[in-house]
Scaffold this active site. Sequence first.
Site, PDB file in Angstrom:
ATOM      1  N   PHE A  52     -13.758  -4.153   2.059  1.00  0.00           N
ATOM      2  CA  PHE A  52     -14.850  -3.349   1.490  1.00  0.00           C
ATOM      3  C   PHE A  52     -16.102  -3.431   2.381  1.00  0.00           C
ATOM      4  O   PHE A  52     -17.208  -3.677   1.889  1.00  0.00           O
ATOM      5  CB  PHE A  52     -15.207  -3.784   0.070  1.00  0.00           C
ATOM      6  CG  PHE A  52     -14.125  -3.564  -0.962  1.00  0.00           C
ATOM      7  CD1 PHE A  52     -13.111  -2.637  -0.754  1.00  0.00           C
ATOM      8  CD2 PHE A  52     -14.128  -4.276  -2.158  1.00  0.00           C
ATOM      9  CE1 PHE A  52     -12.120  -2.435  -1.705  1.00  0.00           C
ATOM     10  CE2 PHE A  52     -13.151  -4.077  -3.122  1.00  0.00           C
ATOM     11  CZ  PHE A  52     -12.135  -3.158  -2.892  1.00  0.00           C
ATOM     12  N   PRO A  53     -15.952  -3.243   3.693  1.00  0.00           N
ATOM     13  CA  PRO A  53     -17.123  -3.381   4.577  1.00  0.00           C
ATOM     14  C   PRO A  53     -18.223  -2.381   4.253  1.00  0.00           C
ATOM     15  O   PRO A  53     -19.394  -2.660   4.519  1.00  0.00           O
ATOM     16  CB  PRO A  53     -16.548  -3.135   5.982  1.00  0.00           C
ATOM     17  CG  PRO A  53     -15.289  -2.354   5.752  1.00  0.00           C
ATOM     18  CD  PRO A  53     -14.744  -2.870   4.448  1.00  0.00           C
TER      19      PRO A  53
ATOM     20  N   TYR B  54       0.883  -1.175   0.000  1.00  0.00           N
ATOM     21  CA  TYR B  54       0.000   0.000   0.000  1.00  0.00           C
ATOM     22  C   TYR B  54       0.917   1.220   0.000  1.00  0.00           C
ATOM     23  O   TYR B  54       1.252   1.791   1.035  1.00  0.00           O
ATOM     24  CB  TYR B  54      -0.914   0.030   1.224  1.00  0.00           C
ATOM     25  CG  TYR B  54      -1.982  -1.045   1.257  1.00  0.00           C
ATOM     26  CD1 TYR B  54      -2.391  -1.694   0.099  1.00  0.00           C
ATOM     27  CD2 TYR B  54      -2.600  -1.405   2.445  1.00  0.00           C
ATOM     28  CE1 TYR B  54      -3.372  -2.682   0.130  1.00  0.00           C
ATOM     29  CE2 TYR B  54      -3.589  -2.385   2.486  1.00  0.00           C
ATOM     30  CZ  TYR B  54      -3.957  -3.018   1.321  1.00  0.00           C
ATOM     31  OH  TYR B  54      -4.923  -3.986   1.362  1.00  0.00           O
TER      32      TYR B  54
ATOM     33  N   PRO C 201     -21.981  -0.153  -5.083  1.00  0.00           N
ATOM     34  CA  PRO C 201     -23.257   0.273  -4.538  1.00  0.00           C
ATOM     35  C   PRO C 201     -23.698  -0.657  -3.422  1.00  0.00           C
ATOM     36  O   PRO C 201     -23.728  -1.865  -3.579  1.00  0.00           O
ATOM     37  CB  PRO C 201     -24.209   0.173  -5.742  1.00  0.00           C
ATOM     38  CG  PRO C 201     -23.528  -0.715  -6.714  1.00  0.00           C
ATOM     39  CD  PRO C 201     -22.058  -0.660  -6.445  1.00  0.00           C
ATOM     40  N   LEU C 202     -23.985  -0.082  -2.262  1.00  0.00           N
ATOM     41  CA  LEU C 202     -24.528  -0.881  -1.176  1.00  0.00           C
ATOM     42  C   LEU C 202     -26.050  -0.830  -1.280  1.00  0.00           C
ATOM     43  O   LEU C 202     -26.597  -0.175  -2.152  1.00  0.00           O
ATOM     44  CB  LEU C 202     -24.053  -0.339   0.167  1.00  0.00           C
ATOM     45  CG  LEU C 202     -22.565  -0.559   0.470  1.00  0.00           C
ATOM     46  CD1 LEU C 202     -22.230  -0.048   1.857  1.00  0.00           C
ATOM     47  CD2 LEU C 202     -22.177  -2.016   0.372  1.00  0.00           C
TER      48      LEU C 202
ATOM     49  N   PHE D   5     -17.073   2.653  -3.551  1.00  0.00           N
ATOM     50  CA  PHE D   5     -17.483   2.717  -4.960  1.00  0.00           C
ATOM     51  C   PHE D   5     -18.479   1.641  -5.336  1.00  0.00           C
ATOM     52  O   PHE D   5     -19.174   1.753  -6.337  1.00  0.00           O
ATOM     53  CB  PHE D   5     -16.265   2.642  -5.894  1.00  0.00           C
ATOM     54  CG  PHE D   5     -15.448   1.409  -5.709  1.00  0.00           C
ATOM     55  CD1 PHE D   5     -15.743   0.249  -6.399  1.00  0.00           C
ATOM     56  CD2 PHE D   5     -14.362   1.404  -4.834  1.00  0.00           C
ATOM     57  CE1 PHE D   5     -14.988  -0.895  -6.216  1.00  0.00           C
ATOM     58  CE2 PHE D   5     -13.602   0.265  -4.649  1.00  0.00           C
ATOM     59  CZ  PHE D   5     -13.915  -0.891  -5.335  1.00  0.00           C
TER      60      PHE D   5
ATOM     61  N   GLY E  81     -18.355  -1.166   1.071  1.00  0.00           N
ATOM     62  CA  GLY E  81     -18.390  -1.162  -0.388  1.00  0.00           C
ATOM     63  C   GLY E  81     -17.173  -0.525  -1.033  1.00  0.00           C
ATOM     64  O   GLY E  81     -17.159  -0.289  -2.240  1.00  0.00           O
TER      65      GLY E  81
END
Length: 265
Positions: free
Chosen positions: A193-194, A38, A201-202, A199, A196
């Site tokens: 991605f808890p 990272y 869509p949740l 980016f 999302g």
Amino acid sequence: MRLTGWPRGDRPDRDTALTVLRRAVELGVNHLDTSYYYARDGVSANELIRAALYPYPKDLVMVTKVGALIEGDDINLPAAEHRGLTPDGLRRGVEANLRSLGVDRMDVVNLRMGDRGHDGAEFESALTTLMSLRAEGLIRHLGISNVSRPQLDRARRVADIVCVQNLYNIADRDDEPLIEACAEAGIAYVPFFPIGGGFRPLAAERLAEVADRLGATAQQVALAWLLARSPNIAIIPGTGSPAHLEENIAAGRLRLSEKDLAELG
Ligand SMILES: NC(=O)c1ccc[n+]([C@@H]2O[C@H](COP(=O)([O-])OP(=O)(O)OC[C@H]3O[C@@H](n4cnc5c(N)ncnc54)[C@H](OP(=O)(O)O)[C@@H]3O)[C@@H](O)[C@H]2O)c1
């Protein structure tokens, strides 16, 4: 990951990134998810963590990942080694993490598989390599990431696995059987991605309704939903914003009722 803008995207300025890290620990966060890769345009997550928090609090658990890498801008490895699953690639990955964080041993190293279709021999050989680095004292615990249920079973035959880090959130629920298998085996499940990833869509409408009723944000409800899902879920929401950090911590205190959970599906 978010603090560096990796793999592509904007990031907070250095002072804000250091503030987020220090404030997170002040607020009781004791689990940081990172990796030596990272890093982008000279800004590296591990360097930021070290600058903000060294000497590290005794109860801080730092979790890194090695293995199959996604190409980023600042990965200073030859292209062939981006997959990083060779014994040499794995050792170099672990050593790069130790060096940049300034520690002698990593609390947890996740073996990151690039996709779920890897052949079993490559997976087992990578785990065996990490087990020998563990025997050397460079790693305390092992986890696996981007894996399937059969891969978990296979991994457990060669190594002691303490956590699985996979994609899972209110809108991406394919991993439910794997979460259950982890719970039964006493293994932590850490969804990436808890919310999302910022980016994907949740379930926006359903989240908004419950959020309105609770006086919370949709992102907070998405995090509370994960925490309510299974006791073995530990969450690692990424943020470069001090205000979002406070909100995400507060989500740990949200209690979803049976009605809320039913509406969220
Ligand atoms: N093992 C793997 O293959 C893998 C893959 C991806 C990620 N990860 C790990 O999982 C961690 C979490 O994933 P992620 O950071 O990509 O996704 P995420 O936590 O689902 O979402 C982060 C995004 O949401 C925004 N955000 C965070 N809190 C918010 C809030 N309260 N309100 C509104 N927006 C908010 C962030 O922007 P702001 O900065 O503006 O808050 C950022 O854009 C990563 O940091 C990384 O350590 C692992």
